[in-house]
Structure formats: structure tokens, C-alpha cells
Design a protein around this motif. Structure first.
Motif, PDB file in Angstrom:
ATOM      1  N   GLY A  51       0.792  -1.221   0.000  1.00  0.00           N
ATOM      2  CA  GLY A  51       0.000   0.000   0.000  1.00  0.00           C
ATOM      3  C   GLY A  51       0.820   1.264   0.000  1.00  0.00           C
ATOM      4  O   GLY A  51       0.343   2.309  -0.384  1.00  0.00           O
ATOM      5  N   SER A  54       0.867   6.806   3.127  1.00  0.00           N
ATOM      6  CA  SER A  54      -0.388   7.534   2.917  1.00  0.00           C
ATOM      7  C   SER A  54      -0.088   9.025   2.849  1.00  0.00           C
ATOM      8  O   SER A  54       0.399   9.607   3.831  1.00  0.00           O
ATOM      9  CB  SER A  54      -1.357   7.251   4.066  1.00  0.00           C
ATOM     10  OG  SER A  54      -2.460   8.142   4.010  1.00  0.00           O
ATOM     11  N   ASP A  56      -2.205  11.249   2.841  1.00  0.00           N
ATOM     12  CA  ASP A  56      -3.236  11.926   3.624  1.00  0.00           C
ATOM     13  C   ASP A  56      -2.883  11.929   5.113  1.00  0.00           C
ATOM     14  O   ASP A  56      -3.670  12.363   5.945  1.00  0.00           O
ATOM     15  CB  ASP A  56      -4.601  11.254   3.425  1.00  0.00           C
ATOM     16  CG  ASP A  56      -5.074  11.341   1.995  1.00  0.00           C
ATOM     17  OD1 ASP A  56      -4.742  12.324   1.320  1.00  0.00           O
ATOM     18  OD2 ASP A  56      -5.765  10.411   1.535  1.00  0.00           O
ATOM     19  N   GLU A 398      -3.850   2.300   7.736  1.00  0.00           N
ATOM     20  CA  GLU A 398      -4.597   1.307   6.954  1.00  0.00           C
ATOM     21  C   GLU A 398      -6.098   1.444   7.215  1.00  0.00           C
ATOM     22  O   GLU A 398      -6.915   1.361   6.286  1.00  0.00           O
ATOM     23  CB  GLU A 398      -4.102  -0.101   7.304  1.00  0.00           C
ATOM     24  CG  GLU A 398      -2.662  -0.360   6.859  1.00  0.00           C
ATOM     25  CD  GLU A 398      -2.069  -1.623   7.454  1.00  0.00           C
ATOM     26  OE1 GLU A 398      -2.751  -2.279   8.292  1.00  0.00           O
ATOM     27  OE2 GLU A 398      -0.920  -1.950   7.096  1.00  0.00           O
ATOM     28  N   SER A 401      -7.400   4.520   5.417  1.00  0.00           N
ATOM     29  CA  SER A 401      -7.552   4.276   3.982  1.00  0.00           C
ATOM     30  C   SER A 401      -8.838   3.514   3.677  1.00  0.00           C
ATOM     31  O   SER A 401      -9.582   3.855   2.747  1.00  0.00           O
ATOM     32  CB  SER A 401      -6.335   3.494   3.475  1.00  0.00           C
ATOM     33  OG  SER A 401      -6.455   3.221   2.103  1.00  0.00           O
ATOM     34  N   LYS A 402      -9.115   2.506   4.491  1.00  0.00           N
ATOM     35  CA  LYS A 402     -10.336   1.710   4.284  1.00  0.00           C
ATOM     36  C   LYS A 402     -11.594   2.538   4.563  1.00  0.00           C
ATOM     37  O   LYS A 402     -12.597   2.431   3.854  1.00  0.00           O
ATOM     38  CB  LYS A 402     -10.307   0.475   5.177  1.00  0.00           C
ATOM     39  CG  LYS A 402      -9.257  -0.551   4.760  1.00  0.00           C
ATOM     40  CD  LYS A 402      -9.187  -1.702   5.745  1.00  0.00           C
ATOM     41  CE  LYS A 402      -8.097  -2.689   5.352  1.00  0.00           C
ATOM     42  NZ  LYS A 402      -7.932  -3.769   6.361  1.00  0.00           N
ATOM     43  N   LYS A 404     -11.886   5.781   4.237  1.00  0.00           N
ATOM     44  CA  LYS A 404     -12.078   6.749   3.150  1.00  0.00           C
ATOM     45  C   LYS A 404     -12.751   6.106   1.938  1.00  0.00           C
ATOM     46  O   LYS A 404     -13.574   6.738   1.266  1.00  0.00           O
ATOM     47  CB  LYS A 404     -10.739   7.373   2.738  1.00  0.00           C
ATOM     48  CG  LYS A 404     -10.149   8.303   3.786  1.00  0.00           C
ATOM     49  CD  LYS A 404      -8.970   9.096   3.273  1.00  0.00           C
ATOM     50  CE  LYS A 404      -9.457  10.334   2.538  1.00  0.00           C
ATOM     51  NZ  LYS A 404      -8.352  11.268   2.234  1.00  0.00           N
ATOM     52  N   GLU A 405     -12.415   4.856   1.675  1.00  0.00           N
ATOM     53  CA  GLU A 405     -13.082   4.141   0.588  1.00  0.00           C
ATOM     54  C   GLU A 405     -14.578   4.011   0.863  1.00  0.00           C
ATOM     55  O   GLU A 405     -15.404   4.175  -0.041  1.00  0.00           O
ATOM     56  CB  GLU A 405     -12.460   2.745   0.431  1.00  0.00           C
ATOM     57  CG  GLU A 405     -11.031   2.760  -0.128  1.00  0.00           C
ATOM     58  CD  GLU A 405     -10.444   1.368  -0.178  1.00  0.00           C
ATOM     59  OE1 GLU A 405     -11.178   0.392   0.084  1.00  0.00           O
ATOM     60  OE2 GLU A 405      -9.230   1.268  -0.467  1.00  0.00           O
TER      61      GLU A 405
END
Length: 409
Positions: A51, A54, A56, A398, A401-402, A404-405
Motif C-alpha cells: 500500500g 499515505s 493523507d 490502513e 484508507s479503508k 475513506k473508501e
């Protein structure tokens, strides 16, 4: 044949033991700030983790530390004890300076010892730690050339090395413009031009992709409230007298939110968003987790970005011995995770971390180790490993990120 093999093995083990002892002694001497020959060769960047980093996730970074090996003396590790503003209170607390390497201006002790920010090996180790934590953006505390805060020395000359090292680890660098004597909208105008002209073309220079598809630099302005909103408006609104808007120096500008009333000042000043910086929950309106939902609602209603700042804890009594009331215990990582959860609850585009290495205020996520001297007993991350806060950051990166999806869906 068997005897020869056994003898060969014994010789090999003895050689490895001697080599290991020599390396260990060399490392201990370097950590203590003693000369250890030429600078160590920076380690190769790690293989990309799943991954990658990030972008962000931003971490505030300080390059103001010095050691005898690189600067001829310790800098910042020897921080002065700051007196209380009330002389009657100040009289009840010690004065003077810390005396590294055993006595440093921090309640924790860095795994690298009291290092120099100019050490290439330290820079490489820091980038490796940031990468291990999945942090994609290092937010560099910055002063204009020739200027510094009270306990340091000018550090703009370090920026090229920081950018080059960051690039090797796929990390980007943003700038955190600090207050300095005479700072106003005119001098910041010159600062932005200087930074973008000198560093803007570097591959590690961070650019934020806006909702309109533009890629613009992003600048954090610390203590922005010290300059009146009407002065900032000259710089940050399209009709300002020396506006940067719609020019080659346009950017995303993020103001510090401290008090509740600052929200409207930030809006009228022409800023693009606000961040909260302080890692002490409850210290200010902006840093209080319970207010983040209302701040995010205000920002959404006014087309502003909200960047909450999270931290692992806070303790600055090594430099402000009278400031116990601001201390926030780390609770073995639980304080940090509570802050991260509070940040994700408001669905921010970016989360900032205070800090990677602000050791004076005890907000660092950098590796720290147990240490006891004749006069000091330092805090540490026990019972966990020195990498605890890097590991927690990666785990939450992690999760971020999940999440945000899911928000986009």
C-alpha cells in the motif's frame, strides 16, 4: 575433515564475535555524542510496504537538533528551563539549562541518542521510521534563511538534504511556516516565493490535488492568529493588494485554529482550511476532540478543509517545570488511539500528527528507549517496543484508507 570443519566454524564464530563487539562499541560511542569517525553511510531505503505511504497522513517534523560531532555543541537537547511568566510562581521552580548527553530537554530519551539533524544517517533513519509508519508527508518546521527560534540556529540549508532523503523513501515534504520577528503578510509573500522558486521543482515537494484537479503546494502557517485577518486577506483573497491567488505562487494555505472565534477570522482572511496542532486534548478549543465535529461542520459549510491534529500524549515539564496541568499520559498508546478515532469520526481528508520528533513537549512518535542516569529517569514506551507508535500509526493509516473508501461509496 570433521575436525577441520569444526575448527573453521570456531574461527568464523570468533571473528563474528569480535566484529559484533566492535560495531556495538562504535554504536554506543556515536549515541553518546562522541566522535565515531566519518558519518555512517545511510541505509538503503526499505522495500515498499503493502500500500505504500499515505499522503493523507502528515507528521510535524523538527530539524533543529544539534550534536558536538556536527555542530560543535548540542543544540536543543540543552534546552533552557523556561520561567513562568509570573515571577512569584517562577521562583518555586529550577532555572538553568540541560546538560546532554545524560541530561536532555525531554522527558523521553531518543533511541538514536541526542542526535544532529544534519547527520545523513539520522535523516535516513527518520525517513525509514516515517515510511514504516505509512506516513506520506513530513511537515517541516521552517524559518526563512538566516532566522531561527531562540534555542536553535538557521536550518534552511538542511532542506535540500531532507528533500533528497525523503525522495528515496517515497515521502513528500510540506512546509510549516513558523512565527518570526516581523512576520506579516508581506514577508510571508516573500517566503512563499522563495520556497517555491528554490524547492518547488523537487520530486519530494508535496502538492495537494484540489477538487478542481489542480496540484498545489500546501503550507501550514503556525500561530497565524498573530497577524490580523485583514492583513492576511491582502495575500490570500483574489482581490488582495498583493494576492497570491491565480498566480504561479498560489497554494493551499492552512491556518492554526486555537480559539473558537478564530474560525471566522480564518474564513475572512482567505485561508483554505485550518488545523489544530496541539496534542493536549482540552488545552484549546481547537485541540479539544469534543469540538471537532462542530469545527468540521463549520468548515464544510464554508468550503474549508479541516485537518485535525492527533498526538500520542503531552509532557513538557522538562522545559516548563511548572506546566504539569497540560500533561496527557500516553496510557500505553490508548491516548493516541483515542485521538485517532476522534479524528476519523469527522471524516477528514487529511490527518496531521503532532509530532514525529518534538521531544521537548513529549509528543514524539519517533523511537524512544529506557534510560536512567545519576540525575534522570526517563519515561519510555514500556512494556512495548520503541517502535510502538510507528506500529500504531501504520495500523491506523490502513484503517483510515479503508474508511475513506467507504466514505466515497
Amino acid at each position: 575433515m570433521r575436525r577441520r570443519r569444526r575448527g573453521g566454524r570456531a574461527l568464523l564464530l570468533a571473528a563474528l564475535l569480535v566484529l559484533g563487539t566492535a560495531v556495538a562499541l562504535r554504536t554506543l560511542r556515536a549515541a553518546a555524542g562522541a566522535p565515531a569517525g566519518p558519518p555512517a553511510k545511510p541505509p538503503a531505503p526499505p522495500a515498499p510496504a503493502a500500500g505504500g505511504p499515505s499522503y493523507d497522513l502528515h507528521a510535524f517534523y523538527y530539524a533543529w537538533y544539534g550534536s558536538p560531532r556536527f555542530e560543535g555543541r548540542y543544540r536543543h537537547w540543552d534546552h533552557a528551563l523556561v520561567p513562568h511568566w509570573d515571577p512569584r510562581v517562577s521562583a518555586g521552580f529550577p532555572r538553568g539549562r540541560h546538560r546532554p548527553p545524560d541530561d536532555i530537554g525531554s522527558s523521553f530519551y531518543p533511541a538514536l541518542g541526542p542526535y544532529s539533524s544534519r547527520d545523513p544517517a539520522v535523516l535516513a533513519e527518520h525517513m525509514g521510521q516515517l515510511r514504516a509508519a505509512a506516513i506520506g508527508v513530513l511537515v517541516l518546521s521552517w524559518y526563512p534563511p538566516g532566522l531561527a527560534e531562540d534555542n536553535g540556529e538557521p536550518s534552511d540549508s538542511l532542506v535540500p538534504s531532507i528533500l533528497d532523503t525523503a525522495h528515496r523513501y517515497a515521502i513528500k515534504v510540506a512546509f510549516h511556516i513558523q512565527p518570526y520577528k516581523g512576520r506579516d503578510d508581506h514577508t510571508v509573500h516573500e517566503n512563499i516565493r522563495y520556497i517555491m522558486d528554490k524547492y518547488g521543482s523537487h520530486a519530494a515537494f508535496y502538492k495537494y490535488k484540489t477538487s478542481t484537479g489542480k496540484s498545489l503546494p500546501l503550507f501550514y502557517i503556525y500561530d497565524s492568529y498573530l497577524t490580523p485577518a485583514e492583513s492576511w486577506a491582502n495575500l490570500l483573497t483574489p482581490s488582495g493588494s498583493h494576492s497570491l491567488r491565480n498566480t504561479a505562487y498560489d497554494a493551499v494555505f492552512i491556518a492554526l485554529l486555537v480559539e473558537e472565534g478564530h474560525r471566522h477570522d480564518i474564513l475572512s482572511a482567505g485561508y483554505d482550511g485550518m488545523y489544530t496542532y496541539f496534542a493536549s486534548n482540552g488545552f484549546s478549543f481547537g485541540s479539544s476532540h469534543q469540538n471537532w465535529k462542530a469545527i468540521k461542520t463549520f468548515c464544510d459549510s464554508n468550503n474549508l478543509m479541516f485537518i485535525p491534529s492527533v498526538g500520542p500524549g503531552y509532557i513538557d515539564t522538562s522545559i516548563r517545570p511548572w506546566n504539569n496541568h497540560s500533561t496527557r499520559n500516553r496510557v500505553n498508546g490508548k491516548y493516541y488511539e483515542t485521538a485517532l478515532q476522534a479524528a476519523l469520526t469527522v471524516r477528514p481528508e487529511i490527518v496531521s500528527i503532532t509530532s514525529f520528533n518534538e521531544w521537548h513537549e513529549g509528543t514524539q512518535i519517533e523511537k524512544a528507549v529506557p534510560r536512567k542516569t545519576l540525575t534522570r529517569l526517563y519515561l519510555d514506551y514500556h512494556p512495548h517496543q520503541p517502535s510502538l507508535y510507528l506500529e500504531l500509526t501504520r495500523r491506523w493509516a490502513e484503517h483510515f484508507s479503508k474508511e475513506k473508501e467507504q466514505w466515497l461509496m
